[in-house]
Design an enzyme around this catalytic site. Sequence first.
Site, PDB file in Angstrom:
ATOM      1  N   ASP A 189       0.863  -1.173   0.000  1.00 58.34           N
ATOM      2  CA  ASP A 189       0.000   0.000   0.000  1.00 58.34           C
ATOM      3  C   ASP A 189       0.906   1.232   0.000  1.00 58.34           C
ATOM      4  OD1 ASP A 189      -2.363   1.649   0.473  1.00 58.34           O
ATOM      5  OD2 ASP A 189      -1.657   1.792   2.541  1.00 58.34           O
ATOM      6  N   ASP A 191      -0.305   5.043   0.930  1.00 57.68           N
ATOM      7  CA  ASP A 191      -0.614   6.039   1.957  1.00 57.68           C
ATOM      8  C   ASP A 191      -0.499   5.448   3.357  1.00 57.68           C
ATOM      9  OD1 ASP A 191      -2.565   8.502   0.427  1.00 57.68           O
ATOM     10  OD2 ASP A 191      -1.787   6.762  -0.618  1.00 57.68           O
TER      11      ASP A 191
END
Length: 398
Positions: A189, A191
């Site tokens: 991922d 963020d």
Amino acid sequence: MPNNTPYSLPKNSKSWQLALDSVSSLLPTGISSADLDALQSLPIFALIVVLPSTSASPVLNVHEYVQAWVDDQPNWALVTVTDDATAERLPIPIADTSTNNGAEQARSITPVSVHRYLLIPTTGALMHPEKKSAAAHIIDEQLTTRLRQKLTEQVNQTADTASTHAEVVDCHILSIGHMLRPHKLACFDMDSTLIEQEVIDELAKAAGIGEAVATITESAMRGEIEFDESFAKRLALLEGLSTDVLDDICGQLTLSRGAKFTLAALKALGYHTVLVSGGFTYFAKHIAAQLGIDEVHANNLDIDSGEVTGYVQMPIVNGERKAMLTAKIAERLGIEMTQVVCIGDGANDLPMMTTADLGIAYQAKPIVQSRADAAINVTGLEGVLYALGYPAPQDSSL
């Protein structure tokens, strides 16, 4: 200030295999230490304890407390895992200083001591996967509670006032299969995982609606509302935002501590690396370029006449799509899902983490930590290497 001494990383560590071979007599008849499928049905666990080793941290005799816990449990044996001196080793350099304002964080990693053990029953009984998972969670909770309690007691003996150290130790209780199986694909991922920010929140701050969007983001990451709904709500609030601010935001994004180090290590080990994000491609490509990530999958930011339209471009990269993309990439590369590692922090990362052989939560929300195979709280992103079974750097100044 970190020095430039490389991290000597074992390329094909046999440490876990050697530890298991040392207690091969405890394996059921007909099952060898090389039979990974059979080992998955046995309650044999890799126990990894990660403890910060800064001057401010008290010295904790981890082995004493782990052994004491094992001594209280009937029918369990504990084996210390030591580094294999014969393994080929790769020097992983510390990343060069970059121009972004998170350069120093990106270059350094947390000084830690990593204690690796093999926990094996003295009676080789088969165990249903769900029961084995439940056993791992019970062991994790009991050991983590004991170690945190002992550490807090030591801190309080030397401090003027009582202290609480809830996140001063990471305990990873994993199937031995995770340590023995070679992994080849790592999906991250972006963020709050590869970077410290939530990009959509940074966009909202630039638009003067930061608080409203951040509230929606937090609710989504805790799993309280569906990602698609939260994404559409937040994006709609950005309507009219000038694209002039995009480059400014890119320059303000800070890589998570240890991100460059971790990606360099994984690449040296032969991993194919992927950034798969519910954020936006414009920023994801910028971060991937800094980290040398092989490919990027994220949402397109709809722009018209130099302004963000607030419209959603389909398909949205939500949790289900992250899992689908991970599986598609593995299939394209000829990699089994048992060779995939996924790392994230939010509820929308859980689907891909669940389908992978090893799902790792990084500085994650409680719902994610409770469902992940391993949870990193006390280090930077380099904690991924420890969860994969690798030792800590010998030079803690890194």
